[in-house]
Write a protein that holds these residues in place. Structure first.
Motif, PDB file in Angstrom:
ATOM      1  N   SER A 101       0.831  -1.210   0.000  1.00  0.00           N
ATOM      2  CA  SER A 101       0.000   0.000   0.000  1.00  0.00           C
ATOM      3  C   SER A 101       0.862   1.256   0.000  1.00  0.00           C
ATOM      4  O   SER A 101       0.566   2.227  -0.713  1.00  0.00           O
ATOM      5  N   GLU A 102       1.934   1.234   0.784  1.00  0.00           N
ATOM      6  CA  GLU A 102       2.848   2.375   0.829  1.00  0.00           C
ATOM      7  C   GLU A 102       3.478   2.595  -0.545  1.00  0.00           C
ATOM      8  O   GLU A 102       3.581   3.721  -1.016  1.00  0.00           O
ATOM      9  N   HIS A 103       3.873   1.519  -1.188  1.00  0.00           N
ATOM     10  CA  HIS A 103       4.450   1.620  -2.526  1.00  0.00           C
ATOM     11  C   HIS A 103       3.441   2.227  -3.506  1.00  0.00           C
ATOM     12  O   HIS A 103       3.779   3.119  -4.293  1.00  0.00           O
ATOM     13  N   ASP A 104       2.203   1.739  -3.448  1.00  0.00           N
ATOM     14  CA  ASP A 104       1.162   2.259  -4.333  1.00  0.00           C
ATOM     15  C   ASP A 104       0.933   3.750  -4.106  1.00  0.00           C
ATOM     16  O   ASP A 104       0.743   4.514  -5.059  1.00  0.00           O
ATOM     17  N   LEU A 105       0.958   4.182  -2.848  1.00  0.00           N
ATOM     18  CA  LEU A 105       0.778   5.608  -2.551  1.00  0.00           C
ATOM     19  C   LEU A 105       1.935   6.437  -3.086  1.00  0.00           C
ATOM     20  O   LEU A 105       1.733   7.499  -3.676  1.00  0.00           O
ATOM     21  N   ARG A 106       3.168   5.936  -2.887  1.00  0.00           N
ATOM     22  CA  ARG A 106       4.347   6.690  -3.319  1.00  0.00           C
ATOM     23  C   ARG A 106       4.462   6.776  -4.841  1.00  0.00           C
ATOM     24  O   ARG A 106       5.018   7.741  -5.363  1.00  0.00           O
ATOM     25  N   THR A 107       3.972   5.763  -5.536  1.00  0.00           N
ATOM     26  CA  THR A 107       4.078   5.764  -6.994  1.00  0.00           C
ATOM     27  C   THR A 107       2.852   6.359  -7.665  1.00  0.00           C
ATOM     28  O   THR A 107       2.792   6.434  -8.888  1.00  0.00           O
ATOM     29  N   GLY A 108       1.858   6.750  -6.874  1.00  0.00           N
ATOM     30  CA  GLY A 108       0.659   7.349  -7.429  1.00  0.00           C
ATOM     31  C   GLY A 108      -0.354   6.337  -7.940  1.00  0.00           C
ATOM     32  O   GLY A 108      -1.318   6.706  -8.596  1.00  0.00           O
ATOM     33  N   GLU A 109      -0.131   5.064  -7.634  1.00  0.00           N
ATOM     34  CA  GLU A 109      -1.056   4.025  -8.080  1.00  0.00           C
ATOM     35  C   GLU A 109      -2.266   3.895  -7.149  1.00  0.00           C
ATOM     36  O   GLU A 109      -3.186   3.144  -7.436  1.00  0.00           O
ATOM     37  N   ALA A 110      -2.257   4.615  -6.041  1.00  0.00           N
ATOM     38  CA  ALA A 110      -3.378   4.580  -5.096  1.00  0.00           C
ATOM     39  C   ALA A 110      -3.560   5.980  -4.521  1.00  0.00           C
ATOM     40  O   ALA A 110      -2.672   6.829  -4.610  1.00  0.00           O
ATOM     41  N   GLU A 111      -4.718   6.209  -3.933  1.00  0.00           N
ATOM     42  CA  GLU A 111      -5.010   7.503  -3.324  1.00  0.00           C
ATOM     43  C   GLU A 111      -5.280   7.313  -1.843  1.00  0.00           C
ATOM     44  O   GLU A 111      -5.760   6.265  -1.417  1.00  0.00           O
ATOM     45  N   LEU A 112      -4.973   8.344  -1.074  1.00  0.00           N
ATOM     46  CA  LEU A 112      -5.293   8.304   0.346  1.00  0.00           C
ATOM     47  C   LEU A 112      -6.803   8.330   0.533  1.00  0.00           C
ATOM     48  O   LEU A 112      -7.525   8.946  -0.246  1.00  0.00           O
ATOM     49  N   VAL A 113      -7.242   7.666   1.570  1.00  0.00           N
ATOM     50  CA  VAL A 113      -8.666   7.624   1.899  1.00  0.00           C
ATOM     51  C   VAL A 113      -8.824   8.281   3.261  1.00  0.00           C
ATOM     52  O   VAL A 113      -8.059   8.015   4.181  1.00  0.00           O
ATOM     53  N   SER A 114      -9.819   9.142   3.393  1.00  0.00           N
ATOM     54  CA  SER A 114     -10.033   9.832   4.663  1.00  0.00           C
ATOM     55  C   SER A 114     -10.630   8.889   5.700  1.00  0.00           C
ATOM     56  O   SER A 114     -11.179   7.832   5.368  1.00  0.00           O
ATOM     57  N   ARG A 115     -10.561   9.280   6.944  1.00  0.00           N
ATOM     58  CA  ARG A 115     -11.148   8.501   8.036  1.00  0.00           C
ATOM     59  C   ARG A 115     -12.646   8.317   7.816  1.00  0.00           C
ATOM     60  O   ARG A 115     -13.197   7.242   8.007  1.00  0.00           O
ATOM     61  N   GLU A 116     -13.288   9.379   7.377  1.00  0.00           N
ATOM     62  CA  GLU A 116     -14.725   9.330   7.128  1.00  0.00           C
ATOM     63  C   GLU A 116     -15.061   8.312   6.037  1.00  0.00           C
ATOM     64  O   GLU A 116     -16.023   7.560   6.146  1.00  0.00           O
ATOM     65  N   GLU A 117     -14.240   8.283   4.975  1.00  0.00           N
ATOM     66  CA  GLU A 117     -14.476   7.313   3.901  1.00  0.00           C
ATOM     67  C   GLU A 117     -14.294   5.880   4.400  1.00  0.00           C
ATOM     68  O   GLU A 117     -15.058   4.988   4.022  1.00  0.00           O
ATOM     69  N   VAL A 118     -13.317   5.667   5.263  1.00  0.00           N
ATOM     70  CA  VAL A 118     -13.104   4.332   5.827  1.00  0.00           C
ATOM     71  C   VAL A 118     -14.311   3.930   6.665  1.00  0.00           C
ATOM     72  O   VAL A 118     -14.812   2.805   6.556  1.00  0.00           O
ATOM     73  N   LEU A 119     -14.791   4.832   7.498  1.00  0.00           N
ATOM     74  CA  LEU A 119     -15.959   4.520   8.323  1.00  0.00           C
ATOM     75  C   LEU A 119     -17.181   4.223   7.466  1.00  0.00           C
ATOM     76  O   LEU A 119     -17.956   3.306   7.770  1.00  0.00           O
ATOM     77  N   GLU A 120     -17.354   4.973   6.395  1.00  0.00           N
ATOM     78  CA  GLU A 120     -18.467   4.705   5.471  1.00  0.00           C
ATOM     79  C   GLU A 120     -18.339   3.328   4.834  1.00  0.00           C
ATOM     80  O   GLU A 120     -19.319   2.586   4.724  1.00  0.00           O
ATOM     81  N   LEU A 121     -17.134   2.966   4.446  1.00  0.00           N
ATOM     82  CA  LEU A 121     -16.902   1.642   3.852  1.00  0.00           C
ATOM     83  C   LEU A 121     -17.182   0.541   4.872  1.00  0.00           C
ATOM     84  O   LEU A 121     -17.740  -0.497   4.523  1.00  0.00           O
ATOM     85  N   MET A 122     -16.800   0.763   6.120  1.00  0.00           N
ATOM     86  CA  MET A 122     -17.043  -0.236   7.160  1.00  0.00           C
ATOM     87  C   MET A 122     -18.539  -0.399   7.408  1.00  0.00           C
ATOM     88  O   MET A 122     -19.024  -1.518   7.577  1.00  0.00           O
ATOM     89  N   ASP A 123     -19.276   0.704   7.407  1.00  0.00           N
ATOM     90  CA  ASP A 123     -20.716   0.644   7.587  1.00  0.00           C
ATOM     91  C   ASP A 123     -21.397  -0.058   6.417  1.00  0.00           C
ATOM     92  O   ASP A 123     -22.383  -0.770   6.581  1.00  0.00           O
ATOM     93  N   ALA A 124     -20.882   0.137   5.207  1.00  0.00           N
ATOM     94  CA  ALA A 124     -21.484  -0.462   4.022  1.00  0.00           C
ATOM     95  C   ALA A 124     -21.317  -1.984   4.027  1.00  0.00           C
ATOM     96  O   ALA A 124     -22.124  -2.698   3.452  1.00  0.00           O
TER      97      ALA A 124
END
Length: 95
Positions: A70-93
């Protein structure tokens, strides 16, 4: 294990020297990390990491691999950061 330097002092428990073989690039990553994390030295950082691995064995090698990927993906631009709120929404879903 090689012969150990078991110098003792009045400042704490007896310390034992351990030798590791690492690739140059991995050592460069370690050096960049301990400095970024605010540790006073490479040795302090490695002691912290080793202590954490021993005290928290439930965190598996597979978990570390996922974090590194995941760290590699973030550093290379292959992934985006997700906010705490987005994580909580995903957990609720998921429920």
């Amino acid at each position: 294990m090689s012969d150990a330097d078991t110098s003792s002092s009045d400042e704490g428990p007896e310390m034992v020297q351990v030798n590791l073989r690492l690739t140059k690039t991995f050592l460069e990553d370690i050096d960049a990390t301990w400095e970024e994390q605010g540790f006073n030295s490479r040795s302090e950082f490695l002691r912290f990491v080793a202590r954490d691995a021993v005290k928290n064995p439930d965190f598996s090698r597979e978990g570390w691999k996922q974090i590194a990927a995941s760290e590699h993906d973030l550093r290379t631009g292959e992934a985006e950061l997700v906010s705490r709120e987005e994580v909580l929404e995903l957990m609720d879903a998921d429920e």
